[in-house]
Design a protein around this motif. Sequence first.
Motif, mmCIF file in Angstrom:
data_model
loop_
_atom_site.group_PDB
_atom_site.id
_atom_site.type_symbol
_atom_site.label_atom_id
_atom_site.label_comp_id
_atom_site.label_asym_id
_atom_site.label_seq_id
_atom_site.Cartn_x
_atom_site.Cartn_y
_atom_site.Cartn_z
ATOM 1 N N GLY A 296 29.293 35.953 15.810
ATOM 2 C CA GLY A 296 29.861 34.662 15.789
ATOM 3 C C GLY A 296 30.514 34.115 14.789
ATOM 4 N N ASN A 297 30.841 34.929 13.644
ATOM 5 C CA ASN A 297 31.641 34.346 12.535
ATOM 6 C C ASN A 297 32.898 35.576 12.364
ATOM 7 O OD1 ASN A 297 32.501 33.729 9.744
ATOM 8 N ND2 ASN A 297 30.625 32.771 9.758
ATOM 9 N N PRO A 302 31.298 35.544 5.194
ATOM 10 C CA PRO A 302 30.778 34.472 5.941
ATOM 11 C C PRO A 302 30.004 33.779 4.938
ATOM 12 C CG PRO A 302 29.584 36.297 6.334
ATOM 13 C CD PRO A 302 30.619 36.856 5.655
ATOM 14 N N PRO A 305 24.731 30.660 7.397
ATOM 15 C CA PRO A 305 24.367 30.686 8.709
ATOM 16 C C PRO A 305 23.974 29.301 9.364
ATOM 17 C CG PRO A 305 22.478 31.706 7.387
ATOM 18 C CD PRO A 305 23.442 31.428 6.605
ATOM 19 N N LYS A 306 23.698 28.338 8.518
ATOM 20 C CA LYS A 306 23.626 26.921 9.105
ATOM 21 C C LYS A 306 24.760 26.218 9.795
ATOM 22 C CE LYS A 306 22.156 25.134 5.282
ATOM 23 N NZ LYS A 306 21.641 24.091 4.386
ATOM 24 N N TYR A 307 25.966 26.874 9.269
ATOM 25 C CA TYR A 307 27.170 26.416 9.694
ATOM 26 C C TYR A 307 27.998 27.443 10.679
ATOM 27 C CZ TYR A 307 26.100 23.055 6.108
ATOM 28 O OH TYR A 307 25.568 22.219 5.068
ATOM 29 N N GLN A 308 28.220 27.063 11.770
ATOM 30 C CA GLN A 308 29.121 27.867 12.593
ATOM 31 C C GLN A 308 30.361 28.433 12.214
ATOM 32 O OE1 GLN A 308 29.208 26.565 16.591
ATOM 33 N NE2 GLN A 308 29.787 28.540 17.461
ATOM 34 N N ASN A 309 30.365 29.702 11.961
ATOM 35 C CA ASN A 309 31.902 30.331 11.898
ATOM 36 C C ASN A 309 32.625 29.508 10.332
ATOM 37 O OD1 ASN A 309 33.824 32.295 12.336
ATOM 38 N ND2 ASN A 309 35.460 30.484 13.233
#
Length: 417
Positions: A296-297, A302, A305-309
Motif C-alpha cells: 500500500g506504499n 516509506p 505506517p500510521k499514515y497511508q502511503n
Amino acid sequence: MSPSPKQFPFNKRAIESLPPQSREAGAREAEYSDTECIGLKCLVNRQGRKYFYYRYTHKKRRRAIKIGEFPATSVIDARRRCNDLRAQIDRGIDPQGERQKILSIPSFKVFALEHYMPYAENVKRSYKDDRSRLEHHLIPCFGHLALHEITTQSIQLFLADGKKKGLAPATINRLRSLVQRILALAVQWGYLERNPASGIPKFQENNQRQRFLHGHELQAFYRALEAESNRQAADFILLLLLTGARVGELLNSRHPDVDTTHGIWRVPLSKSGKTRMVILNDAAMAVFARQVRVPGNLYVFPGSPKYQNARMAPPQKAFERVKRTAGIEDLRLHDLRHSFASLAVGSGASLYDVQKLLGHSSPNMTQRYSHLADERLRHVSNSVSAAVSIVVSPEVVLESSGARLDGVAPMDVEISS
C-alpha cells in the motif's frame, strides 16, 4: 429658549453626573447631545457606562460612528475626533464606510493561511516550504497584524533580525520573497493599495559552498554508515552519495520509477520542472534493490505506517549520528551531492558529464566544479611534462624522484597518471 436636559455643553463634570438609563425606559440607552459640537452624542446605558458617538448624514443616509468610552476618551478628545470626521465628510468621504473597509482587512495570519495557501497549493510545487516558513518565521512576527498595518520598515527589521539570529542569507531571501509574494497577492485581490515589501533589496548570497567528502573523511563516513542502527536512514544517506540526487528527489522516489535491472531511476518532476533519468551505478542499484516494499506504499523510503502511503521524513537525526561517529563537522545532506560531483570529476568525468549526472538544466550551475576539473587536467599535464623531461634529461627527473634507469631506455619508463 433654554436647552433641553438632553442637550447641553459637554464637560467632564456634566458627563460624570449623568445617571444610568432607567430600567423602565423603553430604550436601553439614554442619548445626550453636545451643543458645542454638532453631531457629538453621549449614550448612557443601564449600567451607567457612557460612550461618545458622532451622528451625521452622508448622501441622505443617517450614519453613526462610535468614538470612545468616557472617561478614557475625554470630552476634548471626542470633539477633536468629531471635527476630523466632519472634515472627511466635507471632502465627500463617508467615515463609516472607510472604517468598515479597514475592519474588513484580514490579519496577515488569516490571509496567509486561508487565502494565500489554498492558492499556492494549486500553482506551486514548493507550497509545503511556504507553509513551513509561514509557521516558523512569518506568522510569529506578522500574524497578529492586519495587512495594512505591515510596513516596509517592519519587514526590513524582521529580515535584519533574522541575520542577527544567524539565519543564512539564502534563508532570509526566501522569507523576503514569500512575504513579498503574499502581499502582492493581497494587492491584486484588493485588500491593499500597495505592497510594502516592494523594493526591499536581497541579501548578498554565497551559493558557491565547496564542501566535499574526500580521502580519510570519505572512508570514515562510509564506516559510520555501516555502523548506523537505522538501516533505512543509512541506505538513504548512502544513496545521496552514490547518485548525487537531491534530498527531495530521493525522498519522493517510488518503486515503479526505479529499474534496478537496467540501472535507471526516473525522477518524474525534478527541480527544473522536467522529468530526468538518473543513471545508477552498481552500488546504487544494490542499495535500491534491498529496499523492502511496504504493501500500500509506493515510496522507496516509506514513512510511518500510521499514515497511508507516506514518505520518510529527512533523516537528519541519523545523519548527525553518522557525522559524530565519523568525526566530521560542517557537513550537510546536500553536500553529499557535491561530494558525488567531486568524485566524478576526480574519476575523469567532464563538466558536461557532471551536468547530466546531476540534472542541471544549465551548465552555469556545474561551473562550480570547474576547479576540480582544472586540477585533474593539471595532473595530466604534469604527467606529460614528466614524460618529456625524461626524454630530454632523464638524469634530472630520476635524481629528483630517487629512481634508477638500470639500463632501461628513457621511452620505456612508465609514467603513472
